[in-house]
Design a protein around this motif. Sequence first.
Motif, PDB file in Angstrom:
ATOM      1  N   VAL A 147       0.829  -1.211   0.000  1.00 12.22           N
ATOM      2  CA  VAL A 147       0.000   0.000   0.000  1.00 12.22           C
ATOM      3  C   VAL A 147       0.861   1.259   0.000  1.00 12.22           C
ATOM      4  O   VAL A 147       0.564   2.245  -0.701  1.00 12.22           O
ATOM      5  CB  VAL A 147      -0.962  -0.019   1.200  1.00 12.22           C
ATOM      6  N   GLY A 213      -5.357  -1.386   2.820  1.00  9.47           N
ATOM      7  CA  GLY A 213      -5.275   0.018   3.228  1.00  9.47           C
ATOM      8  C   GLY A 213      -6.529   0.487   3.960  1.00  9.47           C
ATOM      9  O   GLY A 213      -6.441   1.222   4.956  1.00  9.47           O
ATOM     10  N   LEU A 226       0.903  -2.077   5.891  1.00  9.17           N
ATOM     11  CA  LEU A 226       1.094  -1.209   4.733  1.00  9.17           C
ATOM     12  C   LEU A 226       2.419  -1.466   4.031  1.00  9.17           C
ATOM     13  O   LEU A 226       2.616  -0.975   2.907  1.00  9.17           O
ATOM     14  CB  LEU A 226       1.024   0.257   5.162  1.00  9.17           C
TER      15      LEU A 226
END
Length: 310
Positions: A147, A213, A226
């Motif tokens: 992400v 996310g 992430l």
Amino acid sequence: MEPPATAGTTASPPPPGTPLSELSDDSALSPTGLADLLDGMPRQRGATADGAALDTPPVALAAATPAAAPFRSRTTAPATVAQPFPAPHRLLARRLRALHPWRLLPTPTGTPFTFAYAALLAVTSLIAADAAPGLVHSLYQASSTDVAHLVRTPVQVLLASALWIAGGVVSPYAMCFLVVLTALERRIGGLRAATVFLLGHVLATLATEVPVGIAVVAGHLPGSSLHRLDYGISFGVAASTGALAGLLTPWLRWPVVALFGGMLLQDLVAYTDPMTDWGHLISLTIGIAMWPALRRWHRARALRSVLPGA
């Protein structure tokens, strides 16, 4: 009364039309008399004006008559001898030769996209196998489609992550890549095969990373999610496999879908890497959803090969 003919005198022939009863025995039986009697009848084949053919023996007539040409029947082809049915192993070998096994692998002229891409993956796999572990980890991290990287440099990481094979050249996806992408490119062309691969790679990556996310923002996952490593060609290979199945004959199409889909479901049930396993199923579905477009492309390519101006 006329005096009878002597032995040395030849009797004159009777006039034509004289009845047989009025003829004397000598005149009726003489050759000249017989010839005059036959004047009113159709002449036989080979008869002469003086009746010479009547004195010709049958044997002489047969010798003088040209022999008839022998009868010739219509020419017929020689009867074919039934060949014995080949043994099963010979029949299998014959069918394998007809399939041209060398066409299963990429070539620079037949499948340039797959060949060039495979050569690039071979180079990166050698780097991953021989380089220092720290350098390899840094390369993986810079190419990861997590992400954090998707937010900052989406295009760069989406392309860079497709340069690595998770598990190296011995991975099942490496062999699947060679066979599947080669067959797909031979059917729809290099540009369209690359489109299918990239669509599966990009869409499946976004479908798995965007929920991560959202879950981090919502507080359902920790912030370290992430930055998880996500790289490799498996999403593109799964999409290409699903796409290729739509161009195969039905007796081969559904076993391929069932076998590959069952393998992906088994990985999902094992729950070792659920996000990646879901991505494989999503990319397979993407390839299957492209069947109508792929079949149009395949028909158009086949038509161009037959009619270059089409």
